[in-house]
Design a protein around this motif. Structure first.
Motif: not given
Length: 203
Positions: A57-61, A132-134, A196-203
């Protein structure tokens, strides 16, 4: 976001006929893609099949955020055509790859016939992004980005959310590594596009 089929058979169902399959032709690959629509398949330049297991789900987001930003810019800009991770490109070396996000110049798209547009795009994207995914090793995705470069890519980004780094690839340039950037620009190839990478970095 890819692993060799033999590496994922223990944690994701792969039909037996695909395990260890090598020397696959373009026609056979197209048939396998039609038969196994729920699997994302790629083909190496040596004819080896690679499968991308369903993402977490995190990679999908993260992928959704990336493609969403690119799609909005692409609709407003109109200088090219944007694709998500379901599109396959036949590279000049014979490999068939599906970047997490990609873009081609409008003139490339306009040169394709209606029939060609229904099949794998017969060229390398001008711009390609991999997240990159897990399940990915950094080396594997790193090599994939160099394959894009060697086959005609003008700009590429490898986004590593675990280290919060972005690797920037351009022909005849050393790879640039950005550490925890808030944004990364695709100018001048994609005029005005800034991710905007801040949205990608966010958890």
């Amino acid at each position: 976001m890819a692993r060799n089929l033999t590496q994922i058979q223990d944690d994701a169902y792969i039909p037996p006929e695909l395990i260890g399959a090598q020397g696959v032709t373009l026609e056979q690959f197209e048939e396998l893609c039609r038969k196994y629509r729920k699997l994302r398949l790629e083909l190496t330049s040596t004819g080896e099949l690679i499968a991308m297991p369903p993402t977490g789900s995190e990679t999908g987001r993260q992928n959704f955020n990336l493609t969403g930003q690119l799609a909005i810019w692409s609709r407003q800009n109109g200088t090219g055509v944007f694709f998500d991770n379901n599109v396959g490109f036949i590279l000049p070396n014979g490999a068939i790859r599906s970047p997490d996000a990609s873009w081609i110049k409008r003139e490339k798209w306009d040169r394709l016939t209606a029939e060609q547009r229904k099949k794998f795009a017969p060229f390398c994207p001008d711009f390609a992004v991999e997240i990159r995914s897990p399940s990915d090793t950094l080396k594997d995705v790193y090599l994939k980005m160099f394959e894009y470069l060697e086959n005609g890519m003008s700009l590429g980004w490898l986004i590593d959310p675990f280290k919060r780094q972005v690797y920037v690839y351009e022909p005849n340039h050393e790879v640039v590594i950005l550490n925890n950037p808030e944004t990364v620009s695709a100018d001048p190839l994609l005029p005005g596009f800034k991710l905007n990478l801040t949205e990608i970095w966010s958890e």
